[in-house]
Design a protein around this motif. Structure first.
Motif, short mmCIF file in Angstrom:
data_model
loop_
_atom_site.label_atom_id
_atom_site.label_comp_id
_atom_site.label_asym_id
_atom_site.label_seq_id
_atom_site.Cartn_x
_atom_site.Cartn_y
_atom_site.Cartn_z
N PHE A 290 33.03 45.09 23.67
CA PHE A 290 32.36 43.15 24.05
C PHE A 290 32.45 42.48 24.91
O PHE A 290 32.97 41.65 25.72
N LEU A 291 34.21 42.41 24.14
CA LEU A 291 34.78 41.02 23.92
C LEU A 291 35.50 40.79 25.22
O LEU A 291 35.89 40.51 26.35
N THR A 292 36.09 42.67 25.21
CA THR A 292 36.65 42.64 26.50
C THR A 292 35.92 42.40 27.87
O THR A 292 36.63 41.86 28.10
N PHE A 293 35.07 42.67 27.80
CA PHE A 293 34.26 43.14 28.96
C PHE A 293 33.48 41.23 29.04
O PHE A 293 33.41 41.22 30.56
N ALA A 294 33.91 40.72 27.87
CA ALA A 294 33.24 39.38 28.51
C ALA A 294 34.19 38.85 29.03
O ALA A 294 34.49 38.26 29.83
N MET A 295 35.23 39.07 28.44
CA MET A 295 36.40 38.40 28.59
C MET A 295 36.88 38.61 30.88
O MET A 295 37.47 37.83 31.53
N SER B 249 43.34 39.57 34.11
CA SER B 249 43.23 41.17 34.21
C SER B 249 42.07 41.41 33.28
O SER B 249 42.17 40.52 31.89
N ILE B 250 42.57 42.57 33.61
CA ILE B 250 41.83 42.91 32.37
C ILE B 250 42.27 44.07 31.12
O ILE B 250 41.90 43.78 30.40
N ALA B 251 43.76 44.00 31.54
CA ALA B 251 44.37 44.11 30.57
C ALA B 251 44.93 42.82 29.33
O ALA B 251 44.72 43.41 28.56
N PHE B 252 44.41 41.90 29.83
CA PHE B 252 45.16 40.67 29.34
C PHE B 252 43.40 40.47 28.35
O PHE B 252 43.82 40.28 26.79
N ALA B 253 42.32 40.86 29.11
CA ALA B 253 41.25 40.73 28.29
C ALA B 253 41.23 41.63 27.20
O ALA B 253 40.42 41.23 26.23
#
Length: 174
Positions: free
Chosen positions: A89-94, A63-67
């Motif tokens: 960047f790290l959020t989008f990467a995950m 999920s986006i929230a988990f990222a």
């Protein structure tokens, strides 16, 4: 799901497009690791977690929230990840992992909106062939998967990386 190499290529292409002055090599590598990490949820199979459960494969970890939560923890623990740009960047990467999984033609969709919704979803189009697991990867179906990923993910990522490089060079006067 796309192959592990394909999940890693998305943040690496983004980092190449942005350049080292925006995304350091260490942050780029961390992004690649985070992009692969959601599939660690397969350990749940050995623990009796059903595929369709919220914590099953392609569930909460996709999920986006988990990222965003993992990127926040990473930033809290690692000074280099504390800029807003590195966090994004790290959020989008995950998050790219779950997004890519929605483009595949098999399995359950990804729970992109967990914890707000547990529904597994697919993108409106699913052009990426789902990857076979284990020894089946070394089969005709595995080759078809790699060709599909090359066409739909690797080539666009290469275009992104080269485009970013060309734009940066043009901005620097040559």
């Amino acid at each position: 799901m796309p192959t592990i190499m394909t999940h890693a290529i998305v943040p690496l292409a983004m980092a190449a497009a942005a350049g080292r002055d925006r995304i350091s090599p260490k942050i780029a590598i961390a992004g690649a690791v985070l992009a692969v990490a959601p599939d660690a949820d397969v350990i749940g199979f050995a623990l009796g977690v059903d595929y369709g459960d919220p914590w099953g494969h392609r569930g909460a970890t996709h999920s986006i929230a988990f990222a965003a939560m993992i990127a926040a923890v990473t930033a809290a623990l690692w000074k280099e990840a504390r800029s807003l740009f590195a966090f994004a960047f790290l959020t989008f990467a995950m998050a790219s992992h779950g997004l890519l999984d929605t483009l595949t033609n098999g399995g359950l969709g990804a729970a992109l909106w967990w914890p707000f919704e547990n529904a597994r979803i697919f993108a409106p189009v699913t052009p990426v062939r789902v990857s076979p697991i284990g020894a089946d990867f070394f089969s005709a179906r595995g080759l078809e998967t790699l060709v599909s990923e090359l066409k739909w993910i690797w080539l666009p990522c290469a275009a992104l990386a080269v485009g970013g490089l060309l734009l940066r060079r043009q901005g620097n006067g040559g």
